[in-house]
Scaffold this active site. Structure first.
Site, PDB file in Angstrom:
ATOM      1  CB  SER A 150      -0.956  -0.042   1.205  1.00 21.06           C
ATOM      2  OG  SER A 150      -1.958   0.940   1.081  1.00 21.06           O
ATOM      3  CD  GLU A 236      -2.146  -2.962  -4.286  1.00 17.57           C
ATOM      4  OE1 GLU A 236      -3.350  -3.163  -4.027  1.00 17.57           O
ATOM      5  OE2 GLU A 236      -1.483  -2.079  -3.712  1.00 17.57           O
ATOM      6  CG  HIS A 306      -5.223  -2.620  -0.585  1.00 18.83           C
ATOM      7  ND1 HIS A 306      -4.295  -2.194  -1.508  1.00 18.83           N
ATOM      8  CD2 HIS A 306      -5.067  -1.829   0.506  1.00 18.83           C
ATOM      9  CE1 HIS A 306      -3.600  -1.175  -0.998  1.00 18.83           C
ATOM     10  NE2 HIS A 306      -4.054  -0.938   0.225  1.00 18.83           N
TER      11      HIS A 306
END
Length: 331
Positions: A150, A236, A306
């Site tokens: 992230s 992602e 995630h």
């Protein structure tokens, strides 16, 4: 930006320029902006973790609840014979960050310069990693295991750009099977291939570059952006509607940063379904439309990012992407 403040912010003062220059990596400072940057050659990977290895938790992004219980994570590490330190700094709070930029930068620098530490586990995310880089963090010339994803993608990318090995895109949470894959990578053991959906055929090998799309987009043009020449890129994201993903990938295309990439994989892209109107591109459609005409293998729906599972992948490690079988294997 408010219009009345625009003009006052369009010219950097000499002091501001000096501050900006001080935040640049040492291998960048002093070079002409028009000359190509040649980052250091990659170092060997760090030594595999073993019984007795010391790890430290860091929070470089958004603050976490003061009563967060790290016992389960410490127990996971202890089961491998590893000792995980939880410093008080992970519970700091300044505005929405886990401490000021200077505090978070100092915590990261202290950890990297501690020769007794074998790895770092980033336990917070949200937003703030890039501000630590801007605050002047410099990667020492060593390799070090660093686990996160992230917002931590900014630091993982910067670590690889600096020639340091050991950055792992993955989570310390999740199922036991997910954690065991991370343990295998940190211990220097072989990890199973990942399987996705084959979209564009071809077989290529190259070093892995794995990242959150939004975070990486905001590193383009900075000294912390790694070369993607010959790389297998895995992307992602979360919370971004298809039109925003379209906007970012269009920027990547027009900025030229995808030139020379060997192959592309996409992990999980999740968003609010009501962010799509009738007739809009679906997420899968826009990813294929923006990434499928580059003349390289494309594999989608890899179990990365995630959500669950979020299977760990090491930046810089050689991998094989097979666009016919839909697999991604570490070499």
């Amino acid at each position: 930006m408010r219009r009345r403040t625009f003009l006052s912010n369009t010219v950097l003062s000499s002091s501001a320029l000096a501050l900006l220059a001080s935040a640049l990596p040492a291998w960048v400072r002093g070079r002409s902006l028009s000359s190509p940057l040649q980052p250091p050659s990659p170092l060997p990977p760090p030594s595999p973790l073993r019984s007795g290895s010391r790890l430290r938790a860091l929070n470089l992004g958004t603050w976490i609840a003061p009563d967060t219980d790290f016992t389960p994570l410490q127990n996971r590490c202890a089961a491998q014979g590893w000792h995980l330190e939880i410093p008080i700094s992970v519970r700091r709070q300044w505005q929405w960050f886990a401490g000021t930029d200077a505090q978070r930068c100092a915590a990261l620098e202290e950890a990297w310069r501690d020769p007794s530490l074998d790895g770092l586990i980033v336990v917070g995310a949200g937003w703030g990693g890039a501000r630590v880089l801007e605050a002047g963090f410099q990667f020492p010339r060593r390799s070090l295991w660093t686990l996160g994803f992230s917002d931590t993608s900014s630091l993982l990318l910067a670590q690889w750009a600096a020639g340091s090995r050991g950055a792992i895109h993955g989570s310390s949470g999740g199922s036991e099977a997910q954690w065991q894959r991370t343990v295998e990578l940190l211990s220097g053991r072989a990890a199973a291939p990942l399987t996705g959906r084959a979209v564009r055929p071809g077989r290529v090998t190259g070093p892995l570059v794995v990242t959150n799309l939004t975070v990486a987009t905001h590193l383009i043009g900075t000294p912390w952006w790694p070369s993607l020449e010959g790389a297998i890129l895995v992307l992602e994201d979360v919370g971004e509607a298809p039109y925003r993903v379209d906007r970012m990938l269009t920027h990547w295309r027009t900025a030229g940063v995808l030139r020379g990439v060997a192959g592309i994989g996409t992990g999980r892209f999740s968003w609010a379904e009501d962010d799509i109107l009738p007739g809009d591109f679906s997420m899968a459609a826009i990813l294929e439309e923006r990434l499928g005409d580059l003349g390289v293998p494309l594999v989608m729906d890899l179990p990365v990012g995630h959500g669950q599972p979020n299977l760990a992948l090491p930046l810089g490690q050689m991998a094989l992407l097979d666009g016919r079988s839909g697999s991604l294997s570490l070499r």
